[in-house]
Write an enzyme that holds these catalytic residues in place. Structure first.
Site, PDB file in Angstrom:
ATOM      1  CG  HIS A 187      -2.151  -0.948   1.124  1.00  0.00           C
ATOM      2  ND1 HIS A 187      -3.391  -0.737   0.998  1.00  0.00           N
ATOM      3  CD2 HIS A 187      -1.837  -2.276   1.273  1.00  0.00           C
ATOM      4  CE1 HIS A 187      -3.939  -1.799   0.962  1.00  0.00           C
ATOM      5  NE2 HIS A 187      -3.177  -2.940   0.995  1.00  0.00           N
TER       6      HIS A 187
ATOM      7  CG  ASP B 177       0.070   9.212   0.851  1.00  0.00           C
ATOM      8  OD1 ASP B 177       0.211   8.150   0.845  1.00  0.00           O
ATOM      9  OD2 ASP B 177      -0.538  10.334   1.214  1.00  0.00           O
TER      10      ASP B 177
HETATM   11  C1  G6P Z   1      -1.060   3.333   6.043  1.00  0.00           C
HETATM   12  C2  G6P Z   1      -0.515   1.934   6.011  1.00  0.00           C
HETATM   13  C3  G6P Z   1      -1.361   0.865   6.721  1.00  0.00           C
HETATM   14  C4  G6P Z   1      -1.664   1.303   8.342  1.00  0.00           C
HETATM   15  C5  G6P Z   1      -2.068   2.731   8.137  1.00  0.00           C
HETATM   16  C6  G6P Z   1      -2.347   3.083   9.572  1.00  0.00           C
HETATM   17  O1  G6P Z   1      -2.262   3.461   5.229  1.00  0.00           O
HETATM   18  O2  G6P Z   1      -0.633   1.651   4.485  1.00  0.00           O
HETATM   19  O3  G6P Z   1      -0.828  -0.482   6.518  1.00  0.00           O
HETATM   20  O4  G6P Z   1      -2.495   0.404   8.666  1.00  0.00           O
HETATM   21  O5  G6P Z   1      -1.337   3.569   7.476  1.00  0.00           O
HETATM   22  O6  G6P Z   1      -1.261   2.857  10.388  1.00  0.00           O
HETATM   23  P1  G6P Z   1      -1.130   2.020  11.498  1.00  0.00           P
HETATM   24  O7  G6P Z   1       0.196   2.177  12.044  1.00  0.00           O
HETATM   25  O8  G6P Z   1      -2.088   2.705  12.586  1.00  0.00           O
HETATM   26  O9  G6P Z   1      -1.764   0.642  11.316  1.00  0.00           O
END
Ligand code: G6P
Length: 484
Positions: free
Chosen positions: A180, A391
């Protein structure tokens, strides 16, 4: 959790358990629900907002799959259980693993490294060991859920070793991986002491999806440089004990459930809320909006700098307001704490210099909101500011577009987002170029209704036609066509 001390090689010597029941298995860092306590003090699961969750939920329901993920807190495993209509398996992580795997290797090593070292990545062998152990723990859970011949879809940078770990024991399953976030240029990726292991881990998949062609290209180059493998177009030839396979790496830009979000934006209560927001802000002539996780990749400080200078220069006219939502994120990681201090200092300075009693020029909200409130904010804004320094995609840009069913409003969008490849109707900016950013904000704020409509219409068509269902279907279709 005795498996926590295992290494990747140990993992391959283990004997697999009996196969599971699900023909579709999603393996992601996070569960699509949050654990909360109800008024009686009992645990409950509530749907959690967020890009990945929003993206996969509709696909999961349709395919009756199982979702393996973590709740976000240190604590024991939960499940399998059913919540919000989905079959879920909650992974348990000890406080030490949260520190070393999640806060450490995921968010203080890989995250900054993959976002072009905006913050310096830290490399610690203890963190790497935790990453291997947690990946193995997730791989085992995936194998326990996957029926013979199942499709296993692994997500994101937190789980890059899972494809190879699963393949080493379950050659019957088809494995897809989607990254992602960006995949960096090799010159940056090469800093990672475990670069070869990460590439090998990913090559356990049949299909590797990236947000942009440039990311897939960077990965293919990493295969050549870090493992000495030959690549042909998007294909890498891999020989493992089960034989020779071709792994494909290609771009599959992720999106949102645009129809569902537009439906929320059209609701009467949401429209009323949007009007209330403008009223609460004393009906500004121009409402600028930023919505981000509070993350140093998002370019919040660059945006504030440009806005502060525009106020100093009086170029935005009177009665302009910036609403900046910065949702709390990774608050125990040092770089995030430093960023919060910097953002809050900058906001205070701008407000100190320009506020009148009752009307500050920046409304800063360090909070997370439900989708309805987000839709109301998108509806209320004249100009959306999306200015990341890097991003993978940025779904906020697409969410804004999906909500603007009146075909008005303007989007200022960083070139360094995946979304910039798709949203040609935006005012594209290099956020490092503060003068260019200021000019783009002024142009967006003073756009004619005709030009706004023309730009917004084109962007809306793109977001409507290339929604998350299209993304998932395209990826899963390509995965289904990989040779067996
Ligand atoms: C990004 C990443 C996700 C992640 C999200 C939130 O979008 O691609 O994999 O889950 O951030 O971050 P966190 O550390 O709270 O999971």
């Amino acid at each position: 959790m005795s498996s926590m001390a295992k290494t990747a090689d140990d993992a391959e010597r283990e004997r697999p358990g009996p196969p599971g029941q699900h023909s579709f298995v999603v393996v992601a860092s996070r569960l699509p629900v949050d654990r909360i306590e109800n008024p009686e003090g009992e645990p409950e699961w509530r749907p959690s907002p967020g890009g990945l969750v929003t993206a996969l939920e509709p696909v999961m329901r349709e395919a009756e799959g199982v979702w393996i993920g973590w709740s976000g807190d240190a604590g024991p495993a939960a499940g399998p259980f059913r919540a919000n209509g989905l079959d879920l398996v909650g992974m348990g992580l000890s406080a030490d693993l949260v520190r070393d795997y999640y806060e450490g290797f995921c968010n203080a090593t890989l995250w900054p490294l993959y976002h072009d070292v905006i913050a310096p990545p830290q490399f610690h062998r203890r963190w790497w060991d935790a990453y291997v152990a947690v990946n193995w723990y997730f791989a085992q859970a995936a194998m326990a859920q996957a029926a013979p011949g199942a499709t296993v879809w692994v997500h994101d940078y937190q789980l890059q070793l899972v494809p190879r770990m699963v393949r080493s024991q379950r050659s019957d399953v088809r494995i897809g991986f989607f990254n992602h976030i960006p995949f960096p240029a090799y010159e940056i990726f090469a800093q990672l002491p475990w670069r070869r292991q990460v590439v090998e881990g990913l090559l356990g998949a049949d299909l590797l999806g990236f947000q942009r062609r440039a990311d897939a290209g960077n990965f293919l180059r990493a295969c050549r440089r870090a493992t000495g493998r030959r690549t042909r177009g998007p294909a890498v030839r891999v020989t493992d004990p089960a034989g020779t396979r071709e792994v494909r790496a290609a771009a599959f830009p992720i999106s949102i459930d645009s129809a569902a979000l537009e439906e929320i934006a059209r609701r009467e209560d949401v429209r009323k809320r949007a009007a209330e927001i403008r009223l609460a802000l004393d009906q500004p002539a121009t409402l600028l909006l930023g919505i981000d996780r509070l993350d140093y990749t998002k370019g919040i400080l660059h945006r504030l700098k440009a806005y502060g200078e525009l106020l100093n220069e009086g170029r935005l006219g009177p009665r302009v307001v910036l609403v900046q939502v910065a949702s709390p994120s990774r608050e125990r990681v040092e770089a995030y704490q430093a960023l919060r201090d910097d953002v809050e200092l900058t906001v205070s300075r701008i407000n100190g210099d320009h506020a009148e009693v009752g009307s500050p020029p920046v409304h800063y909200l360090h909070q997370s909101y439900p989708r309805e409130e987000m839709a109301a904010l998108y509806l209320s804004a004249d100009v959306m500011l999306v200015t990341p320094l890097r991003d993978g995609m940025n779904l906020v840009a697409k969410e804004y577009v999906a909500c603007r069913y009146h075909e008005d409003g303007a989007l200022v969008l960083s070139e360094f987002t995946g979304a910039a490849d798709e949203l040609a109707g935006a005012f594209l900016v290099n956020p490092h170029d503060i003068e260019g950013l200021k000019d783009a904000i002024v142009r967006a704020a003073t756009i004619s209704p005709g030009e706004a409509r023309r730009r917004m219409r084109a962007m809306r068509r793109r977001v409507r036609e290339h929604d998350v269902a299209h993304w998932a279907a395209t990826f899963l279709d390509a995965l289904g066509r990989t040779p067996r």
